[in-house]
Motif scaffolding. Structure first.
Motif, mmCIF file in Angstrom:
data_model
loop_
_atom_site.group_PDB
_atom_site.id
_atom_site.type_symbol
_atom_site.label_atom_id
_atom_site.label_comp_id
_atom_site.label_asym_id
_atom_site.label_seq_id
_atom_site.Cartn_x
_atom_site.Cartn_y
_atom_site.Cartn_z
ATOM 1 N N ARG A 94 38.235 -38.285 19.638
ATOM 2 C CA ARG A 94 38.941 -39.118 18.668
ATOM 3 C C ARG A 94 38.900 -40.591 19.046
ATOM 4 N NH1 ARG A 94 44.735 -37.021 17.647
ATOM 5 N NH2 ARG A 94 45.138 -37.997 19.646
ATOM 6 N N VAL A 95 38.870 -40.909 20.347
ATOM 7 C CA VAL A 95 38.869 -42.313 20.771
ATOM 8 C C VAL A 95 37.498 -42.801 21.226
ATOM 9 C CG1 VAL A 95 41.287 -42.261 21.414
ATOM 10 C CG2 VAL A 95 39.557 -41.795 23.137
ATOM 11 N N ASP A 134 46.092 -40.995 22.678
ATOM 12 C CA ASP A 134 44.919 -41.866 22.674
ATOM 13 C C ASP A 134 44.847 -42.699 23.951
ATOM 14 O OD1 ASP A 134 44.293 -40.827 20.239
ATOM 15 O OD2 ASP A 134 44.830 -42.606 19.076
#
Length: 147
Positions: A94-95, A134
């Motif tokens: 996701r990051v 995150d």
């Protein structure tokens, strides 16, 4: 006997085997992966991920499809290490800014010691919100030099 990484010891399976479930479904037009410790349990984490990236992971680690329904696909595994790797992979992906680094990420994940894997997953599961997840994922990327 199953060995996933160079540092992992061989694991012998005796007694009762517990399955872990990864449910991929569409929620409001986005693909979401839910990581469940058992079939009807509350998810440990819900993470948005593109289907092609998760399918690549499922192909590499030979995840088996348990069921296909109208809501999505459910993968089941009895290997805790693969379940933990999938959770860490989804959070970090996701990051990850450069999606070309996915192969490098998979190589780093395969080389993780089981204690490191437990540590990172413990941090991600106990994070208060997505922002903190995150931050932890970016720390992983920086520590292992994936960027």
């Amino acid at each position: 006997m199953t060995v996933l990484s160079k540092t992992s010891a061989e694991v012998s399976r005796e007694g009762r085997i517990f399955l872990r479930y990864i449910c991929l479904s569409r929620v409001k037009g986005r693909m979401v992966a839910e990581f469940k410790p058992s079939k009807n349990a509350k998810p440990l984490a819900r993470i948005g991920i593109r289907a092609e990236y998760f399918n690549k992971f499922a192909e590499i680690f030979k995840l088996e499809i348990a069921e296909v329904g109208e809501r999505g696909v459910v993968y089941a595994t009895d290997r805790d290490e693969v379940f933990d790797l999938a959770l860490l992979y989804a959070c970090i992906l996701r990051v990850l800014r450069d999606k070309k680094m996915v192969n490098v990420l998979v190589d780093v994940l395969q080389g993780l010691h089981p204690f490191e894997l437990v540590f990172w997953n413990y941090k991600l599961i106990n994070a208060r919100d997505r922002y903190e997840q995150d931050r932890i994922a970016r720390a992983f990327l920086m520590l292992y030099g994936v960027r």
